[in-house]
Design an enzyme around this catalytic site. Structure first.
Site, mmCIF file in Angstrom:
data_model
loop_
_atom_site.group_PDB
_atom_site.id
_atom_site.type_symbol
_atom_site.label_atom_id
_atom_site.label_comp_id
_atom_site.label_asym_id
_atom_site.label_seq_id
_atom_site.Cartn_x
_atom_site.Cartn_y
_atom_site.Cartn_z
ATOM 1 N N GLU A 60 0.821 -1.211 0.000
ATOM 2 C CA GLU A 60 0.000 0.000 0.000
ATOM 3 C C GLU A 60 0.857 1.265 0.000
ATOM 4 O O GLU A 60 0.535 2.241 -0.657
ATOM 5 C CB GLU A 60 -0.967 0.012 1.189
ATOM 6 C CG GLU A 60 -2.100 -0.995 1.074
ATOM 7 C CD GLU A 60 -3.019 -0.726 -0.121
ATOM 8 O OE1 GLU A 60 -3.032 0.398 -0.639
ATOM 9 O OE2 GLU A 60 -3.723 -1.664 -0.546
ATOM 10 N N GLY A 104 10.020 7.110 -6.721
ATOM 11 C CA GLY A 104 9.624 8.500 -6.483
ATOM 12 C C GLY A 104 9.114 8.744 -5.073
ATOM 13 O O GLY A 104 8.971 7.818 -4.281
ATOM 14 N N TYR A 105 8.868 10.013 -4.766
ATOM 15 C CA TYR A 105 8.334 10.402 -3.456
ATOM 16 C C TYR A 105 9.154 9.764 -2.321
ATOM 17 O O TYR A 105 8.680 8.906 -1.599
ATOM 18 C CB TYR A 105 6.859 10.018 -3.325
ATOM 19 C CG TYR A 105 6.004 10.650 -4.380
ATOM 20 C CD1 TYR A 105 5.484 11.931 -4.184
ATOM 21 C CD2 TYR A 105 5.738 9.994 -5.565
ATOM 22 C CE1 TYR A 105 4.722 12.530 -5.165
ATOM 23 C CE2 TYR A 105 4.978 10.600 -6.550
ATOM 24 C CZ TYR A 105 4.470 11.858 -6.345
ATOM 25 O OH TYR A 105 3.713 12.442 -7.316
ATOM 26 N N TYR A 143 -6.278 6.557 4.205
ATOM 27 C CA TYR A 143 -6.518 5.493 3.220
ATOM 28 C C TYR A 143 -5.731 4.228 3.582
ATOM 29 O O TYR A 143 -6.264 3.121 3.622
ATOM 30 C CB TYR A 143 -6.132 5.957 1.804
ATOM 31 C CG TYR A 143 -6.059 4.788 0.865
ATOM 32 C CD1 TYR A 143 -7.223 4.230 0.349
ATOM 33 C CD2 TYR A 143 -4.836 4.171 0.564
ATOM 34 C CE1 TYR A 143 -7.188 3.105 -0.454
ATOM 35 C CE2 TYR A 143 -4.785 3.051 -0.223
ATOM 36 C CZ TYR A 143 -5.957 2.531 -0.735
ATOM 37 O OH TYR A 143 -5.919 1.405 -1.511
ATOM 38 N N ASP A 161 -9.604 5.162 -2.314
ATOM 39 C CA ASP A 161 -8.595 5.820 -3.155
ATOM 40 C C ASP A 161 -9.287 6.346 -4.417
ATOM 41 O O ASP A 161 -10.518 6.349 -4.499
ATOM 42 C CB ASP A 161 -7.450 4.849 -3.488
ATOM 43 C CG ASP A 161 -7.915 3.680 -4.348
ATOM 44 O OD1 ASP A 161 -9.133 3.577 -4.623
ATOM 45 O OD2 ASP A 161 -7.059 2.869 -4.762
ATOM 46 N N CYS A 229 -26.239 0.453 -10.541
ATOM 47 C CA CYS A 229 -25.447 1.657 -10.826
ATOM 48 C C CYS A 229 -26.314 2.777 -11.389
ATOM 49 O O CYS A 229 -26.798 2.705 -12.526
ATOM 50 C CB CYS A 229 -24.327 1.315 -11.796
ATOM 51 S SG CYS A 229 -23.306 2.741 -12.181
HETATM 52 FE FE1 SF4 Z 1 -18.821 1.671 -13.338
HETATM 53 FE FE2 SF4 Z 1 -20.438 1.115 -15.384
HETATM 54 FE FE3 SF4 Z 1 -20.126 -0.600 -13.368
HETATM 55 FE FE4 SF4 Z 1 -21.439 1.653 -13.011
HETATM 56 S S1 SF4 Z 1 -22.000 -0.010 -14.356
HETATM 57 S S2 SF4 Z 1 -19.933 0.767 -11.634
HETATM 58 S S3 SF4 Z 1 -20.275 3.040 -14.293
HETATM 59 S S4 SF4 Z 1 -18.550 0.034 -14.844
#
Ligand code: SF4
Length: 376
Positions: A60, A104-105, A143, A161, A229
């Site tokens: 991580e 880096g960092y 995180y 993240d 979604c």
């Molecule tokens: Fe992402 Fe599309 Fe899945 Fe929604 S349906 S979580 S926008 S990949």
């Protein structure tokens, strides 16, 4: 495409599924997908298994600001050399910085070492499992604390993240721009985190963001949570998350002085412990300012009295907060001790060209040396 993805795609074609608000069933679908499709990464254990806290922590820290592809060889090199947190705690800092060079960092590498020492000294060599205790360790922010707590110990914690931020913003169709929406996105992500298998859930969200719910052209058709979604249902997937306009990255300029002895050694200087590239080696340079210094002004920062000539071209390196443009001046000096160092001789050392690869040199200084030495 894996079997789970094929089934989901088939279902999509056969029926137009109504939107089901993200919740426990989203988590169930995602975990089933993770079991079948998860990425095989060297720091991971199988689903439903507790991972090694040292390996989770190391991965991580390395993954902050860097890609999985870039991290894998560094991770393997580190665990082969220092297989436990106790071994890393005992390693010389210089060696850790050398092995880190290129990622880096560098403040992260210094914190890595400091954290390993703290875990050994204050926790008997065992990472604490609670987020609150992990947060007290050097280099561990919210995180990383949540990721270690969930993945290594199965605690109900929610690491968020950039990948997870994107997935959550889309699942819930968050239209408030980032970074202002971060708090709300974290709250929404936490509402999904299950009591059991929080580590698998966290890694499933990371994988979904990396493999399916990508920044551009997300693969909604094969996404295991498409039915849940809101962005996909309203054709907003590619538009979310919205980001507030960025302020332009400023440019800083300076002159780097590459001096080489006749025996092939190059002069390097250790940077101050605090600040950018703290403690790393550098080619001595002028301060990095808004404007390129005039030659006479730049010469006040030259490390030795010599006949300097400007190498054609400019070295450009982009840091997170600014772009750096360096002109390289080069000089050849005798190998004997008649050369007197002008600036901070106690911080300077001569390193033969053949040994440069083993030094803790940040990428920008590797570019400066390559550019300067190519000018023959
Ligand atoms: Fe992402 Fe599309 Fe899945 Fe929604 S349906 S979580 S926008 S990949």
């Amino acid at each position: 495409m894996g079997a789970v993805q094929e089934n989901v795609a088939l279902r999509r074609k056969q029926q137009q599924l109504p939107l089901r608000p993200a919740g426990p069933l989203t988590v169930k679908s995602l975990l089933a997908w993770y079991e079948a499709e998860r990425r095989d990464l060297p720091w991971r254990y199988g689903p439903r298994k507790a991972a090694n806290p040292y390996r989770v922590w190391l991965s991580e820290i390395m993954l902050q600001q860097t890609t999985v592809k870039a991290v894998v060889p560094y991770f393997q090199k580190f665990v082969a050399r220092w297989p436990t947190v106790a071994a890393l705690a005992e390693a010389p800092l210089e060696e850790v910085l050398q092995q880190w060079a290129g990622l880096g960092y560098y403040s992260r590498a210094r914190n890595l070492k400091a954290c390993a020492e703290t875990v050994v000294r204050d926790f008997g060599g065992e990472f604490p499992r609670a987020e609150a205790d992990l947060l007290k360790l050097p280099g561990i922010g919210p995180y990383t604390a949540a990721a270690i707590s969930a993945i290594a110990f199965g605690e109900k914690a929610t690491p968020v993240d950039g990948n997870v931020e994107r997935v959550v913003a889309r699942l819930f169709a968050v239209k408030q721009p980032l970074p202002g929406a971060k708090t709300e996105i974290r709250r929404l992500a936490a509402t999904l985190t299950p009591q059991r298998r929080a580590g698998d859930f966290a890694q499933a969200m990371m994988d979904l963001g990396a493999e399916i719910c990508t920044p551009k052209k997300p693969s909604c058709l094969v996404c295991p949570v498409q039915q849940d979604c809101a962005a996909s249902a309203h054709n907003l997937a590619e538009l979310l998350p919205i980001r507030a306009a960025k302020t332009a990255r400023p440019t800083r300029q300076g002159v780097a002085f590459l001096v080489q002895r006749e025996d092939g050694a190059v002069l390097l200087r250790q940077r101050p412990e605090a600040g950018l590239l703290g403690g790393m080696l550098e080619v001595p340079s002028t301060p990095w300012d808004e404007q390129q210094p005039a030659r006479s002004e730049a010469m006040r920062s030259a490390p030795v009295k010599a006949s300097w000539h400007a190498v054609t071209g400019t070295v450009v390196h982009v840091f997170t907060h600014f772009r750096l443009e360096l002109i390289v001046y080069r000089a050849l000096v005798p190998s004997d001790t008649s050369v007197t160092l002008w600036a901070e001789p106690e911080r300077c050392r001569w390193v033969h060209r053949r040994d440069l690869h083993a030094q803790a040199l940040p990428s920008v200084m590797k570019k400066v040396i390559a550019h300067g030495l190519a000018d023959n």
